[in-house]
Each structure stands twice: as C-alpha cells, then as structure tokens.
Scaffold this motif. Structure first.
Motif, PDB file in Angstrom:
ATOM      1  N   TRP A  49      52.467  41.550  56.949  1.00 31.85           N
ATOM      2  CA  TRP A  49      51.154  41.570  57.599  1.00 31.85           C
ATOM      3  C   TRP A  49      50.866  40.277  58.370  1.00 31.85           C
ATOM      4  CZ3 TRP A  49      48.097  45.805  58.025  1.00 31.85           C
ATOM      5  CH2 TRP A  49      48.468  46.910  57.257  1.00 31.85           C
ATOM      6  N   GLU A  50      51.809  39.331  58.360  1.00 25.90           N
ATOM      7  CA  GLU A  50      51.704  38.080  59.122  1.00 25.90           C
ATOM      8  C   GLU A  50      50.382  37.350  58.870  1.00 25.90           C
ATOM      9  OE1 GLU A  50      52.317  39.411  63.152  1.00 25.90           O
ATOM     10  OE2 GLU A  50      54.475  39.610  62.848  1.00 25.90           O
ATOM     11  N   VAL A  51      50.072  37.136  57.600  1.00 21.27           N
ATOM     12  CA  VAL A  51      48.782  36.541  57.252  1.00 21.27           C
ATOM     13  C   VAL A  51      48.789  35.026  57.409  1.00 21.27           C
ATOM     14  CG1 VAL A  51      48.167  38.416  55.695  1.00 21.27           C
ATOM     15  CG2 VAL A  51      49.262  36.400  54.779  1.00 21.27           C
ATOM     16  N   ASP A  52      47.597  34.509  57.693  1.00 20.73           N
ATOM     17  CA  ASP A  52      47.392  33.070  57.835  1.00 20.73           C
ATOM     18  C   ASP A  52      46.852  32.450  56.557  1.00 20.73           C
ATOM     19  OD1 ASP A  52      47.915  33.084  60.754  1.00 20.73           O
ATOM     20  OD2 ASP A  52      46.059  34.264  60.802  1.00 20.73           O
ATOM     21  N   ALA A  53      46.113  33.255  55.786  1.00 24.08           N
ATOM     22  CA  ALA A  53      45.455  32.724  54.597  1.00 24.08           C
ATOM     23  C   ALA A  53      45.382  33.795  53.517  1.00 24.08           C
ATOM     24  CB  ALA A  53      44.051  32.238  54.938  1.00 24.08           C
ATOM     25  N   VAL A  54      45.347  33.319  52.278  1.00 17.54           N
ATOM     26  CA  VAL A  54      45.219  34.192  51.117  1.00 17.54           C
ATOM     27  C   VAL A  54      43.926  33.828  50.398  1.00 17.54           C
ATOM     28  CG1 VAL A  54      46.195  34.740  48.854  1.00 17.54           C
ATOM     29  CG2 VAL A  54      47.698  34.521  50.826  1.00 17.54           C
ATOM     30  N   VAL A  55      43.191  34.850  49.998  1.00 18.71           N
ATOM     31  CA  VAL A  55      41.979  34.665  49.200  1.00 18.71           C
ATOM     32  C   VAL A  55      42.266  35.262  47.831  1.00 18.71           C
ATOM     33  CG1 VAL A  55      39.528  35.205  48.977  1.00 18.71           C
ATOM     34  CG2 VAL A  55      40.519  34.811  51.250  1.00 18.71           C
ATOM     35  N   VAL A  56      42.194  34.428  46.810  1.00 14.21           N
ATOM     36  CA  VAL A  56      42.524  34.864  45.456  1.00 14.21           C
ATOM     37  C   VAL A  56      41.250  34.922  44.629  1.00 14.21           C
ATOM     38  CG1 VAL A  56      43.943  34.426  43.425  1.00 14.21           C
ATOM     39  CG2 VAL A  56      44.754  33.708  45.670  1.00 14.21           C
ATOM     40  N   GLY A  57      41.063  36.040  43.957  1.00 12.68           N
ATOM     41  CA  GLY A  57      39.902  36.188  43.095  1.00 12.68           C
ATOM     42  C   GLY A  57      40.115  35.503  41.757  1.00 12.68           C
ATOM     43  N   ILE A  58      39.131  34.702  41.362  1.00 13.33           N
ATOM     44  CA  ILE A  58      39.134  34.098  40.029  1.00 13.33           C
ATOM     45  C   ILE A  58      37.709  34.142  39.492  1.00 13.33           C
ATOM     46  CG2 ILE A  58      41.108  32.565  40.384  1.00 13.33           C
ATOM     47  CD1 ILE A  58      39.113  30.279  40.696  1.00 13.33           C
ATOM     48  N   PRO A  59      37.564  34.172  38.166  1.00 12.05           N
ATOM     49  CA  PRO A  59      36.209  34.162  37.595  1.00 12.05           C
ATOM     50  C   PRO A  59      35.645  32.740  37.631  1.00 12.05           C
ATOM     51  CG  PRO A  59      37.847  34.297  35.854  1.00 12.05           C
ATOM     52  CD  PRO A  59      38.594  34.326  37.160  1.00 12.05           C
ATOM     53  N   LEU A  60      34.761  32.473  38.573  1.00 15.25           N
ATOM     54  CA  LEU A  60      34.214  31.127  38.727  1.00 15.25           C
ATOM     55  C   LEU A  60      33.134  30.842  37.691  1.00 15.25           C
ATOM     56  CD1 LEU A  60      33.909  30.798  42.609  1.00 15.25           C
ATOM     57  CD2 LEU A  60      35.696  29.917  41.119  1.00 15.25           C
ATOM     58  N   GLY A  61      33.142  29.623  37.206  1.00 10.47           N
ATOM     59  CA  GLY A  61      32.083  29.169  36.322  1.00 10.47           C
ATOM     60  C   GLY A  61      32.246  29.520  34.859  1.00 10.47           C
ATOM     61  N   GLY A  62      33.177  30.365  34.535  1.00  8.40           N
ATOM     62  CA  GLY A  62      33.361  30.738  33.138  1.00  8.40           C
ATOM     63  C   GLY A  62      34.270  29.768  32.412  1.00  8.40           C
ATOM     64  N   SER A  63      34.413  29.989  31.131  1.00  7.95           N
ATOM     65  CA  SER A  63      35.251  29.102  30.326  1.00  7.95           C
ATOM     66  C   SER A  63      36.729  29.236  30.683  1.00  7.95           C
ATOM     67  CB  SER A  63      35.047  29.397  28.840  1.00  7.95           C
ATOM     68  OG  SER A  63      35.395  30.740  28.561  1.00  7.95           O
ATOM     69  N   SER A  64      37.100  30.335  31.325  1.00  7.73           N
ATOM     70  CA  SER A  64      38.509  30.554  31.659  1.00  7.73           C
ATOM     71  C   SER A  64      38.859  30.136  33.090  1.00  7.73           C
ATOM     72  CB  SER A  64      38.864  32.029  31.461  1.00  7.73           C
ATOM     73  OG  SER A  64      38.127  32.829  32.363  1.00  7.73           O
ATOM     74  N   GLU A  65      37.909  29.557  33.820  1.00  7.62           N
ATOM     75  CA  GLU A  65      38.161  29.226  35.224  1.00  7.62           C
ATOM     76  C   GLU A  65      39.350  28.283  35.397  1.00  7.62           C
ATOM     77  OE1 GLU A  65      36.100  27.094  39.108  1.00  7.62           O
ATOM     78  OE2 GLU A  65      34.810  27.725  37.461  1.00  7.62           O
ATOM     79  N   ASP A  66      39.412  27.208  34.625  1.00  6.35           N
ATOM     80  CA  ASP A  66      40.514  26.250  34.768  1.00  6.35           C
ATOM     81  C   ASP A  66      41.861  26.893  34.456  1.00  6.35           C
ATOM     82  OD1 ASP A  66      38.807  24.228  35.552  1.00  6.35           O
ATOM     83  OD2 ASP A  66      38.578  23.421  33.521  1.00  6.35           O
TER      84      ASP A  66
END
Length: 130
Positions: A49-66
């Motif tokens: 797909w010749e992508v320039d950028a990747v957006v990865v979903g993560i659970p922000l702000g929770g205890s598991s974020e790091d």
C-alpha cells in the motif's frame, strides 16, 4: 500522506488504510500464528500500500500503557518500518466495531472486527490531526 492503522492483538492484527482524511478502509486482518510471521505479513501490507506512516492503537492513560508501548515498539522493530509511527488511543474501539457489525457477522472470528477497530483508530487519529 498514506496511512495504515494497526490494531495489534494476540490472535489477529486489524489493519485499515487511508490516503485521504475523509476515507478510511478496513483491510484484511493478519492472522497471527507467531510474531515473526505476523511482522512479515504486516510489512508486506505496508509495502503493497506504499504507506508513509503507521498509526498504532494503544490504551492511553491506563496502567498497561507503558507495557503496551513496549510491546508495540518491539513488534514494529520486527516489522522494520522506516516511516513515521504514531500512537492513538484505542479505548472502546473493539466495542464500537462490534456494535457496527450487528447481527450474525459479529460472531465470526475472521478478523473483520479487528480491521474495523483499526479503521476506527485511524478515523480518530485523522480527526484529531486535522
């Protein structure tokens, strides 16, 4: 700019694509047999797909974020993507995807829900960016 969003899961990896901020398309999910195979399959998709950028979903702000950031960084190192990587809060994206897929289809475990979750993650990112 061309983007692919990744909803990283233990069994499947949802993917969605956008080359225009108003249109995001879910792609076929990657079945995850092991992390090396999954990384190769994701890399093939990024190249195709010749992508320039990747957006990865993560659970922000929770205890598991790091911990999730560490896992995502490790996976993206395996993918060896050289473009930009952005993180987007994935909170409730799977629940939202399941509600979008009302009916029998939501019980089929073929990755459609995972890729719709990736679509939601990318839509959120593009809305915030613009």
């Amino acid at each position: 700019m061309k983007y692919i969003a990744i909803d990283l899961g233990l069994k499947r990896i949802g993917l969605a694509y956008s080359a225009h901020k108003d249109l995001v398309t879910p792609l076929k999910a990657v079945e995850r047999k092991n992390r090396d195979q999954a990384a190769r399959d994701v890399k093939k998709t990024l190249i195709e797909w010749e992508v320039d950028a990747v957006v990865v979903g993560i659970p922000l702000g929770g205890s598991s974020e790091d911990e999730m950031r560490r896992r995502v960084a490790h996976f993206m190192n395996l993918v060896a993507f050289e473009g930009e990587i952005f993180y987007q809060d994935e909170s409730n994206s799977s629940i939202e995807a399941e509600s979008m897929m009302r009916g029998e289809i939501k019980y089929i475990r073929d990755g459609r829900i995972d890729s719709i979750s990736a679509m939601i993650i990318l839509q959120r990112y593009l809305r915030q960016k613009c």
